[in-house]
Enzyme design. Structure first.
Site, mmCIF file in Angstrom:
data_model
loop_
_atom_site.group_PDB
_atom_site.id
_atom_site.type_symbol
_atom_site.label_atom_id
_atom_site.label_comp_id
_atom_site.label_asym_id
_atom_site.label_seq_id
_atom_site.Cartn_x
_atom_site.Cartn_y
_atom_site.Cartn_z
ATOM 1 C CG HIS A 137 -3.489 1.137 4.151
ATOM 2 N ND1 HIS A 137 -2.567 2.165 4.065
ATOM 3 C CD2 HIS A 137 -4.695 1.704 3.879
ATOM 4 C CE1 HIS A 137 -3.193 3.289 3.744
ATOM 5 N NE2 HIS A 137 -4.482 3.040 3.627
ATOM 6 C CG HIS A 142 -6.429 5.099 7.424
ATOM 7 N ND1 HIS A 142 -6.378 6.376 6.921
ATOM 8 C CD2 HIS A 142 -6.255 4.274 6.358
ATOM 9 C CE1 HIS A 142 -6.193 6.326 5.601
ATOM 10 N NE2 HIS A 142 -6.103 5.059 5.237
ATOM 11 C CD GLU A 183 -4.806 6.652 2.227
ATOM 12 O OE1 GLU A 183 -3.801 6.138 2.764
ATOM 13 O OE2 GLU A 183 -5.938 6.124 2.247
ATOM 14 C CB SER A 202 0.463 1.215 6.425
ATOM 15 O OG SER A 202 0.107 1.864 5.217
#
Ligand code: PHE
Ligand code: FE
Length: 296
Positions: A137, A142, A183, A202
């Site tokens: 993730h 990111h 997010e 993700s």
């Protein structure tokens, strides 16, 4: 992850970090010798599955970023190697951390263009969903966008804003902004709707769902509205907010939030799935399959 929430160390983090230590700022050397063959295989499995989904779904900035970073499809990447590319592109750096870290520490890192990345990877019995962030993730989701100059500046500004929000009672509002942009953000492009949120990028199932399902709402970005909107961390989102560009996001969040927090502090929170009269509705969700438990 919601940095404003109470800080509890999850079991898996304790287990993975047994015998390791971190500094006061929660950083640690990336413990390369802790990665097993199975860990690298997990990376390869997740990477292959996700990369196949991304053309036509992830935004161009993300795709350019992941290509330029030369992220390995086969092995858990070496942070030092990625840092060479990142540093050259935008001056950001990855730092290894044990897992979720306290909000104030997290904000300090972002404010200094350091992105904390959980060093360990999820286990094969839990490939699809785990409540706490792992390296797949944090890194896959990111880091590629930190190669984009505008987005890189946004995340740093967010970190500085976090340091400041603490004393202004704005942490919950700021956390929602992170949630619905960094997010779970979507972006409108000339080629169509694309994903830029790391929580979506993700996740294979949410990569499909966020763009293709009729169930969720898709609403135009609205800063103060987002700051009052509740969300889900246990299921797909009921509502996604759509920006037109990273410049729009950066500009909209540039003004001083102090008066804003004060002005909206007493306004009611908006349930995760609600649509309000002032919303720009790109898609009105059918609500099919939404959980009926309380929003966060
Ligand atoms: N402009 C915000 C403030 O003054 C900081 C911020 C920037 C917050 C970008 C989020 C994102 O507090
Ligand atoms: Fe995250």
């Amino acid at each position: 992850m919601n940095q404003a929430e109470e800080f509890i160390v999850p079991d898996i983090t304790v287990r993975k970090n047994a015998g390791l230590s971190h500094d006061a700022d929660y950083t640690m050397p990336q413990p390369q010798d802790r990665y097993t063959k199975a860990d690298h295989a997990t990376w390869a499995t997740l990477y292959a599955r996700q990369v196949a989904l991304l053309p036509g779904r992830a935004c161009d900035e993300y795709l350019a970023g992941i290509a330029a970073l030369q992220v390995s499809p086969e092995r858990i990447p070496d942070f030092a190697e990625l840092n060479r590319h990142l540093m050259a592109a935008t001056g950001w750096q990855l730092v290894a951390v044990p897992g979720l870290i306290p909000g104030d520490v997290f904000f300090e890192h972002l404010a200094h263009r350091r992105f904390p990345v959980t060093w360990w990877i999820r286990e094969p019995d839990n490939l699809d969903y785990l409540p706490e962030p792992d390296i797949f993730h944090d890194l896959f989701g990111h880091v590629p966008l930190l190669m984009d100059p505008v987005f890189a500046d946004y995340v740093q500004a967010y970190g500085k804003g976090g340091v400041k929000a603490d004393s202004l009672g704005g942490l919950d509002m700021l956390a929602r902004l992170y949630w619905f942009t960094v997010e779970f953000g979507l972006i409108n492009t000339p080629k169509g709707l694309r994903i830029y949120g790391a929580g979506i990028l993700s996740s294979s199932s949410e990569s499909h769902y966020s763009l293709e399902s009729d169930s969720p709402n898709r609403l135009g970005f609205d800063l103060t509205r987002i700051m009052k909107t509740r969300y889900r961390y246990d299921s797909f989102q009921k509502t996604y907010f759509v920006i037109d560009s990273f410049e729009q996001l950066f500009k909209a969040t540039e003004p001083d939030f102090a008066p804003l927090y004060a002005a909206i502090a007493d306004k009611p929170e908006i349930p995760a799935g609600d649509i309000l009269p002032g919303d720009t509705v790109l898609h009105r969700g059918t609500g099919e399959g939404w959980p009926d438990t309380e929003d966060a």
